[in-house]
Design a protein around this motif. Structure first.
Motif, PDB file in Angstrom:
ATOM      1  N   LEU A 129       0.832  -1.199   0.000  1.00  0.00           N
ATOM      2  CA  LEU A 129       0.000   0.000   0.000  1.00  0.00           C
ATOM      3  C   LEU A 129       0.870   1.252   0.000  1.00  0.00           C
ATOM      4  N   ALA A 130       1.983   1.219   0.715  1.00  0.00           N
ATOM      5  CA  ALA A 130       2.899   2.369   0.718  1.00  0.00           C
ATOM      6  C   ALA A 130       3.472   2.600  -0.676  1.00  0.00           C
ATOM      7  N   GLN A 131       3.867   1.525  -1.355  1.00  0.00           N
ATOM      8  CA  GLN A 131       4.397   1.664  -2.713  1.00  0.00           C
ATOM      9  C   GLN A 131       3.328   2.204  -3.658  1.00  0.00           C
ATOM     10  N   ALA A 149      -5.815   5.588  -2.642  1.00  0.00           N
ATOM     11  CA  ALA A 149      -6.967   6.204  -1.968  1.00  0.00           C
ATOM     12  C   ALA A 149      -8.209   5.336  -2.108  1.00  0.00           C
ATOM     13  N   ARG A 150      -8.423   4.777  -3.300  1.00  0.00           N
ATOM     14  CA  ARG A 150      -9.564   3.874  -3.507  1.00  0.00           C
ATOM     15  C   ARG A 150      -9.432   2.627  -2.641  1.00  0.00           C
ATOM     16  N   GLN A 151      -8.211   2.098  -2.535  1.00  0.00           N
ATOM     17  CA  GLN A 151      -7.991   0.903  -1.716  1.00  0.00           C
ATOM     18  C   GLN A 151      -8.283   1.187  -0.242  1.00  0.00           C
ATOM     19  N   ALA A 192      -9.387   7.946   7.545  1.00  0.00           N
ATOM     20  CA  ALA A 192      -8.484   6.800   7.410  1.00  0.00           C
ATOM     21  C   ALA A 192      -7.317   7.135   6.487  1.00  0.00           C
ATOM     22  N   ALA A 193      -7.597   7.856   5.404  1.00  0.00           N
ATOM     23  CA  ALA A 193      -6.542   8.225   4.458  1.00  0.00           C
ATOM     24  C   ALA A 193      -5.560   9.210   5.074  1.00  0.00           C
ATOM     25  N   GLU A 211      -9.628  12.161  -5.221  1.00  0.00           N
ATOM     26  CA  GLU A 211     -10.246  10.845  -5.356  1.00  0.00           C
ATOM     27  C   GLU A 211     -11.333  10.609  -4.310  1.00  0.00           C
ATOM     28  N   LEU A 212     -11.029  10.888  -3.057  1.00  0.00           N
ATOM     29  CA  LEU A 212     -11.969  10.557  -1.983  1.00  0.00           C
ATOM     30  C   LEU A 212     -13.165  11.494  -1.919  1.00  0.00           C
ATOM     31  N   LEU A 213     -13.011  12.718  -2.410  1.00  0.00           N
ATOM     32  CA  LEU A 213     -14.141  13.653  -2.442  1.00  0.00           C
ATOM     33  C   LEU A 213     -14.790  13.713  -3.823  1.00  0.00           C
TER      34      LEU A 213
END
Length: 191
Positions: free
Chosen positions: A8-10, A20-22, A104-105, A152-154
């Motif tokens: 996830l970091a990569q 962000a989707r993940q 969370a993000a 992405e999240l908004l």
């Protein structure tokens, strides 16, 4: 678990919108998110305090910045204020999104920032000029990642909209920070 975090970091560093989707679809409960926020804020406060001891800031800061507990309260409060400000401003500018995935993000990004700070702290001890350059790279790369996460999240149309949300949220955070500082009594010290 650590392999998934490294992956996830990569992904965050290479394709922030995918990351962000993940994060948005992870089945994280509020207890996990809030505990993670407290842990990340506490660890960041300790690293910042250590940085102040190893490499004192160029300008004089109020004495309460030397207290890890006060730094913890400020960092945790700022994260919460920031997420709510991002959500409100994002919705005002036509975005859609919930507070929980954004929180969370932001906690995830702060965890990555903590790792970067530790690396910069070690570089400061060994090669101060390289540490300064690394700090600039981390700052600008982190901003690019944050813009992509917010877009992405908004569900914003692009990075310019995300930049407008960040600017509006920064104003909201400044106002919220004034309130937070007054609640914990720091304004009595002349701040």
């Amino acid at each position: 678990m650590s392999g998934a975090l490294i992956q996830l970091a990569q992904t965050t560093l290479r394709s922030p919108r995918v990351a962000a989707r993940q994060i948005a679809v992870l089945p994280l409960g509020n207890d996990v998110i809030w505990t993670s926020l407290a842990l990340v804020a506490a660890l960041n406060a300790l690293v910042i305090s250590a940085t102040f001891v190893i490499a004192p800031p160029a300008m004089a800061l109020p004495s309460y910045f030397q207290s890890p507990l006060v730094l913890f309260a400020l960092l945790a409060g700022l994260m919460v204020l920031y997420v709510h400000a991002l959500t409100w401003v994002g919705r005002a500018l036509g975005g859609q999104g919930a507070v929980t995935p954004l929180l969370a993000a932001v906690v995830w990004l702060q965890a990555l920032r903590l790792c970067a700070q530790l690396g910069i702290l070690l570089l400061t001890l060994a090669l101060p000029p390289v540490a300064l350059l690394a700090s600039f790279v981390v700052t600008f790369w982190g901003l690019w990642i944050l813009l992509n996460f917010v877009a992405e999240l908004l569900h914003l149309p692009g990075l310019f909209h995300a930049a407008a949300v960040l600017a509006g949220a920064a104003l909201g955070v400044l106002l919220g920070l004034g309130l937070l500082l007054s609640l914990i009594g720091l304004t009595a010290q002349g701040v």
